[in-house]
Design a protein around this motif. Structure first.
Motif, PDB file in Angstrom:
ATOM      1  N   GLU A  62      -1.759 -11.000  -2.768  1.00  0.00           N
ATOM      2  CA  GLU A  62      -1.007 -11.023  -1.512  1.00  0.00           C
ATOM      3  C   GLU A  62       0.141 -10.016  -1.540  1.00  0.00           C
ATOM      4  N   VAL A  63       0.822  -9.924  -2.675  1.00  0.00           N
ATOM      5  CA  VAL A  63       1.920  -8.953  -2.797  1.00  0.00           C
ATOM      6  C   VAL A  63       1.368  -7.534  -2.683  1.00  0.00           C
ATOM      7  N   GLU A  66       0.762  -6.747   0.865  1.00  0.00           N
ATOM      8  CA  GLU A  66       2.035  -6.485   1.549  1.00  0.00           C
ATOM      9  C   GLU A  66       2.578  -5.100   1.191  1.00  0.00           C
ATOM     10  N   ALA A  69       0.578  -2.596   3.142  1.00  0.00           N
ATOM     11  CA  ALA A  69       0.980  -2.624   4.552  1.00  0.00           C
ATOM     12  C   ALA A  69       2.342  -1.960   4.725  1.00  0.00           C
ATOM     13  N   THR A  70       3.260  -2.239   3.810  1.00  0.00           N
ATOM     14  CA  THR A  70       4.599  -1.633   3.886  1.00  0.00           C
ATOM     15  C   THR A  70       4.515  -0.122   3.687  1.00  0.00           C
ATOM     16  N   THR A  73       3.336   1.388   6.856  1.00  0.00           N
ATOM     17  CA  THR A  73       4.417   1.373   7.844  1.00  0.00           C
ATOM     18  C   THR A  73       5.421   2.483   7.551  1.00  0.00           C
TER      19      THR A  73
END
Length: 106
Positions: A62-63, A66, A69-70, A73
């Motif tokens: 999960e990390v 993230e 995704a970060t 972004t």
């Protein structure tokens, strides 16, 4: 008769030695039981810790998601900022050109 007494004394001595050895063996067995108990406790603790591995793997996954995704972004933000830099540079040049034109008109 002396031989029998001597043999009896030898038997008693051997019995005493055997009792002493038995006592030592009992002590060693007690130590072994204690160590086995400690080992069983450690194994139980390891089993409990191993149960956490799938949860840890899921958390890491999960990390990682993230982080990806970060990163995406941040890349989009950087791209947008580069576009804004170009726009600001153009606007700045136009402003300077317009100020120069106004000075010429005056």
């Amino acid at each position: 008769m002396g031989d029998v007494r001597s043999e009896m004394s030898d038997v008693r001595s051997e019995m005493s030695d055997i009792r002493s050895e038995m006592s030592d063996i009992k002590s060693e067995m007690s130590d072994i039981r204690s160590e086995m108990s400690d080992i069983k406790s450690e194994i139980a603790s390891i089993k409990e810790d191993t149960k956490l591995i799938p949860l840890i793997q899921q958390a890491v996954s999960e990390v990682n998601a993230e982080v990806i995704a970060t990163r995406d972004t941040i890349e989009r933000i950087e791209e947008t900022l580069r576009g804004h830099d170009v726009t600001l540079d153009l606007l700045s040049r136009r402003s300077i050109d317009q100020e120069a034109a106004l000075k010429r008109i005056k």
